[in-house]
Design a protein around this motif. Structure first.
Motif, short mmCIF file in Angstrom:
data_model
loop_
_atom_site.label_atom_id
_atom_site.label_comp_id
_atom_site.label_asym_id
_atom_site.label_seq_id
_atom_site.Cartn_x
_atom_site.Cartn_y
_atom_site.Cartn_z
N LEU A 1 0.83 -1.21 0.00
CA LEU A 1 0.00 0.00 0.00
C LEU A 1 0.87 1.25 0.00
O LEU A 1 0.60 2.22 -0.74
N LEU A 2 1.93 1.25 0.79
CA LEU A 2 2.82 2.40 0.85
C LEU A 2 3.53 2.61 -0.48
O LEU A 2 3.71 3.75 -0.92
N ALA A 3 3.93 1.51 -1.13
CA ALA A 3 4.59 1.63 -2.44
C ALA A 3 3.64 2.25 -3.46
O ALA A 3 4.07 3.07 -4.30
N VAL A 4 2.35 1.91 -3.39
CA VAL A 4 1.37 2.49 -4.30
C VAL A 4 1.19 3.98 -4.02
O VAL A 4 1.19 4.82 -4.93
N ILE A 5 1.07 4.32 -2.73
CA ILE A 5 0.87 5.72 -2.34
C ILE A 5 2.04 6.58 -2.80
O ILE A 5 1.87 7.63 -3.42
N TRP A 6 3.26 6.14 -2.46
CA TRP A 6 4.43 6.91 -2.82
C TRP A 6 4.73 6.84 -4.32
O TRP A 6 5.24 7.80 -4.90
N GLY A 7 4.43 5.71 -4.94
CA GLY A 7 4.66 5.60 -6.38
C GLY A 7 3.78 6.55 -7.17
O GLY A 7 4.21 7.15 -8.15
N VAL B 1 0.37 11.29 0.75
CA VAL B 1 1.78 10.91 0.69
C VAL B 1 2.51 11.25 1.98
O VAL B 1 3.23 10.42 2.54
N THR B 2 2.33 12.50 2.47
CA THR B 2 3.09 12.94 3.64
C THR B 2 2.51 12.39 4.94
O THR B 2 3.23 11.75 5.72
N VAL B 3 1.24 12.63 5.19
CA VAL B 3 0.66 12.23 6.48
C VAL B 3 0.46 10.72 6.55
O VAL B 3 1.06 10.03 7.38
N ALA B 4 -0.38 10.18 5.66
CA ALA B 4 -0.66 8.74 5.70
C ALA B 4 0.60 7.94 5.39
O ALA B 4 0.91 6.94 6.05
N GLY B 5 1.35 8.38 4.38
CA GLY B 5 2.56 7.65 3.99
C GLY B 5 3.62 7.64 5.07
O GLY B 5 4.27 6.62 5.31
N LEU B 6 3.80 8.78 5.74
CA LEU B 6 4.81 8.86 6.79
C LEU B 6 4.47 7.95 7.96
O LEU B 6 5.34 7.25 8.50
N PHE B 7 3.19 7.93 8.35
CA PHE B 7 2.79 7.05 9.45
C PHE B 7 2.96 5.59 9.08
O PHE B 7 3.40 4.78 9.90
N LEU B 8 2.60 5.24 7.86
CA LEU B 8 2.79 3.86 7.41
C LEU B 8 4.26 3.48 7.44
O LEU B 8 4.63 2.41 7.92
N TRP B 9 5.10 4.38 6.93
CA TRP B 9 6.53 4.08 6.85
C TRP B 9 7.17 3.92 8.23
O TRP B 9 7.91 2.98 8.49
N LEU B 10 6.87 4.85 9.12
CA LEU B 10 7.45 4.77 10.46
C LEU B 10 6.94 3.54 11.21
O LEU B 10 7.69 2.92 11.98
N SER B 11 5.68 3.18 11.00
CA SER B 11 5.15 1.97 11.63
C SER B 11 5.82 0.72 11.09
O SER B 11 6.13 -0.21 11.84
N ILE B 12 6.07 0.71 9.78
CA ILE B 12 6.77 -0.43 9.17
C ILE B 12 8.18 -0.55 9.73
O ILE B 12 8.64 -1.65 10.08
N LEU B 13 8.88 0.57 9.84
CA LEU B 13 10.26 0.54 10.33
C LEU B 13 10.34 0.07 11.78
O LEU B 13 11.35 -0.48 12.20
#
Length: 287
Positions: A3-9, A215-227
């Motif tokens: 999902l994150l790859a789609v959002i950022w892509g 990208v910034t809000v939803a994507g950032l939360f997804l990314w930090l949660s993944i990490l």
């Protein structure tokens, strides 16, 4: 991760739409002007950021947005799409390196092979997108250096954020780091608005809203949660899928052509991701 790859892509073609009527730094500033208030609203009544952590979180934001985003903007302006894509694809490699150095996360030989395969796939995807080697001659050394600087800073931003979110919380770090990064970006955007004509259109506003909210809000939360739950060597695979999704979306939206090299590149990327994500399963379970 998908999902994150789609959002950022999708952010790549959406940014292209916004840039048709608005200069890059102004669009970036508008993006974060939308994102920052929402992020700050989310931390109201929540976990407070200690004063001793303020310099570190501020530096994180300046690094990722004030330096990383600005360098990327100027770098893309000075390189062809192929060269810029290939250089930006080094972000996962740098993530793995920084994670090994700072987070002590091991990297096996098979994972290294997977990263190299995926990186080769990125090169083929770029070459198969219709520009080929001609793009090499359209790029300046300064432009390539800016894209490389952006890749380095963004990779370190991702790894460093793991340490800070573990201590102070995902929401708190995301909100305050984005605020400080936005503040660092404002002088650049003000300079651009002073020198470049600006045309505010519904298309540009829609693009900025997508970049800011999704990208910034939803994507950032997804990314930090993944990490926080997945080793950086695995999470880095998200970066490899973005160019594939972005170029495929551009093909639909703008009629860009994709050749056989694109297909081969996608196969290499997916194969490299499989090696990166599965090769240490037994070793991870043993402890």
């Amino acid at each position: 991760m998908l999902l994150l790859a789609v959002i950022w892509g999708l952010s790549i073609p959406v940014t292209k739409l916004g840039l048709l009527t608005m200069p890059p730094l102004t669009l970036t500033a508008l993006r974060f002007a939308i994102a920052v208030p929402l992020l700050m609203l989310l931390i109201v009544g929540g976990r407070r950021l200690p004063w001793r952590a303020l310099p570190h979180v501020a530096a994180l934001g300046v690094l990722g947005i004030g330096i990383g985003q600005v360098a990327q903007t100027f770098g893309v302006a000075g390189t062809s799409a192929s060269v810029g894509t290939i250089i930006s694809a080094t972000i996962p490699v740098f993530i793995v390196i920084f994670a090994a150095l700072r987070l002590k996360q091991a990297v096996s030989g098979w994972q290294q092979l997977g990263l190299l395969a995926a990186f080769a796939g990125i090169a083929l995807v770029a070459l198969g997108h219709g520009e080929g080697a001609a793009g090499l001659f359209e790029s300046s050394v300064a432009g390539a250096a800016c894209v490389l600087l952006s890749a380095l800073t963004i990779a370190f931003y991702y790894v460093w954020s793991v340490e800070l979110t573990d201590k102070y919380g995902t929401t708190t770090v995301a909100a305050w780091s984005t605020l400080f990064g936005f503040i660092a970006l404002l002088p650049w955007a003000a300079w651009e608005m002073w020198h470049v004509p600006i045309q505010v259109t519904a298309q540009a506003l829609w693009a900025a809203a997508y970049l800011g909210l999704v990208v910034t809000v939803a994507g950032l939360f997804l990314w930090l949660s993944i990490l926080r739950t997945v080793p950086a060597r695995i999470a880095a695979g998200v970066q490899y899928l973005q160019p594939v999704i972005g170029i495929a979306a551009s093909s639909v939206m703008f009629g860009d052509q994709m050749g056989a090299l694109f297909v081969v590149g996608v196969v290499l990327i997916l194969g490299g991701l499989a090696l990166t994500m599965t090769s240490r399963r037994k070793a991870d379970q043993a402890p």
